[in-house]
Write a protein that holds these residues in place. Structure first.
Motif, PDB file in Angstrom:
ATOM      1  N   LYS A  62       0.852  -1.200   0.000  1.00 15.21           N
ATOM      2  CA  LYS A  62       0.000   0.000   0.000  1.00 15.21           C
ATOM      3  C   LYS A  62       0.884   1.246   0.000  1.00 15.21           C
ATOM      4  O   LYS A  62       2.019   1.213   0.490  1.00 15.21           O
ATOM      5  N   SER A  63       0.349   2.312  -0.570  1.00 17.55           N
ATOM      6  CA  SER A  63       1.078   3.581  -0.612  1.00 17.55           C
ATOM      7  C   SER A  63       0.088   4.725  -0.437  1.00 17.55           C
ATOM      8  O   SER A  63      -1.111   4.586  -0.704  1.00 17.55           O
ATOM      9  N   GLU A  64       0.625   5.847   0.014  1.00 20.45           N
ATOM     10  CA  GLU A  64      -0.194   7.054   0.191  1.00 20.45           C
ATOM     11  C   GLU A  64       0.250   8.093  -0.840  1.00 20.45           C
ATOM     12  O   GLU A  64       1.438   8.414  -0.958  1.00 20.45           O
ATOM     13  N   HIS A  66       0.627  11.722  -2.406  1.00 20.88           N
ATOM     14  CA  HIS A  66       0.735  13.120  -2.017  1.00 20.88           C
ATOM     15  C   HIS A  66       0.555  13.967  -3.281  1.00 20.88           C
ATOM     16  O   HIS A  66       1.535  14.270  -3.975  1.00 20.88           O
ATOM     17  N   GLN A  78       4.683   9.186  -3.928  1.00 23.12           N
ATOM     18  CA  GLN A  78       4.037   8.110  -3.182  1.00 23.12           C
ATOM     19  C   GLN A  78       4.903   7.760  -1.966  1.00 23.12           C
ATOM     20  O   GLN A  78       6.116   7.611  -2.086  1.00 23.12           O
ATOM     21  N   LEU A  81       3.362   2.530   2.809  1.00 22.10           N
ATOM     22  CA  LEU A  81       2.806   2.214   4.124  1.00 22.10           C
ATOM     23  C   LEU A  81       3.202   0.795   4.503  1.00 22.10           C
ATOM     24  O   LEU A  81       3.151  -0.113   3.665  1.00 22.10           O
ATOM     25  N   PRO A 146      -6.635  -0.206   1.237  1.00 18.41           N
ATOM     26  CA  PRO A 146      -6.281   1.223   1.287  1.00 18.41           C
ATOM     27  C   PRO A 146      -7.522   2.090   1.528  1.00 18.41           C
ATOM     28  O   PRO A 146      -8.632   1.753   1.118  1.00 18.41           O
ATOM     29  N   ASN A 150      -6.697   8.987  -0.760  1.00 22.87           N
ATOM     30  CA  ASN A 150      -5.250   9.209  -0.831  1.00 22.87           C
ATOM     31  C   ASN A 150      -4.440   7.921  -0.864  1.00 22.87           C
ATOM     32  O   ASN A 150      -3.305   7.925  -1.334  1.00 22.87           O
ATOM     33  N   GLN A 151      -4.997   6.842  -0.319  1.00 21.18           N
ATOM     34  CA  GLN A 151      -4.253   5.587  -0.280  1.00 21.18           C
ATOM     35  C   GLN A 151      -4.653   4.699  -1.467  1.00 21.18           C
ATOM     36  O   GLN A 151      -5.793   4.736  -1.924  1.00 21.18           O
TER      37      GLN A 151
END
Length: 660
Positions: A62-64, A66, A78, A81, A146, A150-151
């Motif tokens: 998973k990534s968040e 920006h 990115q 997480l 996610p 944003n995720q």
């Protein structure tokens, strides 16, 4: 509780269907796709499943996002997480099962481990790897998905999904191979050629090279390992989109050796694929088509002869004698010319029949060449269409701002390795799919296009030759032969030629006798040299021996040429005379292959030189050398005063000495 009689009968019926063959079995095999293609596909693609599993383990799922911040490559920043501990543990277990399953498959190919042990081990291990990956991807999606907007899932998650699908496909196709073994269609080992084994090693080296480059460029460029794998992919495939590039001197310096070695490995893979496809056509596809065409021609010939035999107005000498054709007997009569003449058939009729069979087999041979070329062209176009349209459909579905037309444009530029870079994969789901699709599509298309070029180049050469013949470089008599197809023009040209000959004092008109001095009627369809063989007195053995030496010299030159030569029927007549004049067998006996070598053959039969694995010059050269050995042996026997009964024993001794 004992089983019922019906259940026992059912199990007995099922067990009777299983007939495993021993390892040293050399009986004919069937189920070619299951016995050869499936192991080849599994062994060449399984390393890439391991590569996908490594990437899935090496970075979070998973990534968040920006939004508004740039990562230095023009993409949205990115931040990864962390994954749950149980997810990492199960992911590592799945990777271990996949790698060990691949090792068992390789041990199976090298026969270090028995088939009955290694193949079930690969199937079980890959099944476990598939089940674990499906389980953890499903659990993450259900319990730790996610949080929008944003995720999102990272590329590693989609690599895990792709690896699960890949392991599942490998498991299924290997089970098909194992069922074929249990049903007795092939013995308990993989029947692969050296070229196929080489391809397995090359694809394994290619996967290892990708896996080596990914962490190296991850550190050199400062990107994630998934982005680094994508960068290695577009570098080796010479796409060069420009969306991911090395900025530092170290990264740019590493591109030099990595790209060169990777392109060399890719070229070897493409060359091996091309060779395997060509071998499949030569050993399986084309021979089967020739066999069908040959049998169909023979059946039509037998039917026509039967109809003529029923017609009492047709003389016996005009009917070809052919026995009933079965799968176990030759398809063309192996009766001698002496026996045919004894049935009232003249030598000229026999020669005409031989010429007809030769022409029929040559036509089948030419049709098979045309079929092979067009089959490769059509196969290339179909493969290109499937890879292009289906790939574009997936890109269109995964990219939000991409129309289907733009996806087709992107896929076309990728397959032809144009790589403009105006459209590139951007989402986390698109890039993993692009890596897998490009690794399958581009080498396959390169191999098919390289084979397709034979057809295109041949057509282009023929077209330019025809244009040159009619324009700037016309052959002598080209226009005349075309104009003579029209009857009025042909009559005018013939009358003009006769008038010219009369003016010069030459006689006009044919003076062909009804029969020659040997009582053989003229044969319009037979070549002049063929009639000479049928009508004229044979030259002496010494003269034929001289011709034999010159023929060996000539065929040797033809055999070493780059393009295999096809001899005309007139040339085959002369070769046949030089092969058979040293026949030591009694008159009326027909030998096909024994200690004396090959002496007789049928143009439409299984012994036809046109069906041999050798080229025609190589085949003729072998037969001429056999004839020379027979001539020397007979001369030695005459000099030693040996009897005819000693000929087979002496010939065997000379063959042993010759081989030594």
């Amino acid at each position: 509780m004992p089983e019922s009689p019906s259940t026992l009968s059912m199990w007995a019926t099922i067990s009777n269907q299983f007939n495993p063959r021993p390892p040293d079995d050399d009986e004919p095999q069937d189920w070619w796709f299951a016995s050869t293609a499936i192991p080849l596909i599994a062994a060449t693609t399984s390393p890439f499943a391991n590569v996908m599993s490594v990437v899935a383990l090496a970075m979070p799922w998973k990534s968040e996002m920006h939004y508004g911040q740039n990562d230095g490559e023009g993409n949205t920043l990115q931040v990864m997480l962390p994954d749950p501990t149980w997810c990492i543990a199960f992911n590592a277990t799945s990777l271990a099962f996949g790698v060990i399953g691949n090792l068992f498959l390789l041990f199976n190919f090298t026969r270090s481990v028995r088939y009955i042990v290694a193949l079930p081990a690969s199937i079980i291990l890959w099944s476990l790897a598939t089940a674990i990956l499906i389980g953890i991807t499903s659990c993450v999606h259900i319990y730790a998905s996610p949080v929008a907007p944003n995720q999102t899932y990272s590329q590693a998650y989609w690599y895990a999904v792709i690896a699960a699908v890949h392991y599942f496909i490998l498991t299924v196709i290997l089970m098909i191979n194992m069922f074929g073994y249990f049903f007795g269609h092939y013995p308990q080992y993989f029947t692969l050629t050296d070229g196929q084994r080489t391809l397995i090693l090359q694809t394994t080296a290619f996967g290892v090279w990708l896996l080596v480059g990914a962490p190296v460029f991850q550190k050199a460029i400062g990107i994630s390992i998934a982005e680094a794998l994508y960068f290695c992919d577009i570098t080796i495939l010479t796409l060069g989109f420009g969306d991911v590039t090395p900025k530092s001197a170290v990264g740019r310096g590493l591109v030099f050796p990595y790209a060169v070695i990777g392109i060399i490995i890719l070229g070897l893979v493409v060359g091996s694929i091309n060779k395997i496809i060509r071998d499949i056509q030569v050993t399986n596809l084309v021979p089967k088509r020739i066999e069908r065409r040959r049998e169909a021609t023979i059946e039509r010939s037998l039917t026509r002869d039967n109809e003529r035999r029923k017609d009492k107005s047709v003389p016996v000498s005009q009917i070809a004698y052919r026995p009933k054709h079965t799968r176990r007997t030759p398809v063309i009569s192996k009766i001698t010319a002496f026996y045919r003449v004894s049935l009232g058939r003249t030598k000229a009729v026999v020669m005409r029949e031989e010429k007809d069979r030769f022409d029929a087999m040559r036509a089948i041979q030419y049709e098979s060449v045309v079929f092979r070329r067009w089959y490769r062209l059509i196969l290339s176009l179909i493969a290109f269409g499937i890879l292009w349209t289906c790939g574009a459909l997936v890109f269109w579905a995964l990219e939000d701002d991409l129309t289907y037309f733009h996806a087709l444009y992107f896929g076309f530029c990728t397959l032809l390795t144009i790589g403009y870079g105006d459209i590139t994969p951007k989402t986390n789901a698109t890039k993993p799919f692009f890596v897998v699709w490009s690794l399958i599509a581009i080498p396959t298309m390169t191999s098919l296009i390289s084979g397709m070029s034979d057809t295109v180049v041949s057509l282009f050469k023929r077209a330019t030759s025809q244009v040159a013949d009619w324009t700037v470089l016309p052959h002598s008599g080209k226009y005349r032969s075309f104009l003579t197809k029209f009857h009025p023009i042909a009559a005018y040209l013939e009358q003009r030629e006769e008038n010219k000959r009369v003016a010069q004092g030459f006689s006009v008109g044919p003076e062909e006798p009804e029969e020659n001095q040997n009582g053989v009627p003229p044969c319009d369809d037979c070549p002049k040299q063929s009639l000479e063989l049928a009508n004229e007195k044979d030259p002496s053995d010494f003269q034929l021996a001289q011709q034999l030496a010159f023929a060996i010299q000539r065929t040797s030159r033809d055999a070493v040429k780059g393009h295999p030569k096809q001899y005309t029927y007139e040339e085959w007549v002369e070769f046949t005379r030089m092969i058979r004049f040293t026949d030591p067998s009694p008159e009326g006996t027909m030998l096909y292959e024994d200690e004396y070598g090959v002496l007789n053959w049928d143009w439409m039969g299984e012994s036809s030189p046109m069906l041999a694995s050798q080229t025609e010059p190589e085949w003729v050269l072998d037969r001429l050398c056999e004839s020379l050995i027979r001539y020397i042996s007979q001369a030695q026997k005459r000099a030693a005063g040996a009897t005819d009964e000693d000929a087979p024993t002496l010939q065997k001794e000379r063959d042993i000495n010759y081989e030594a």
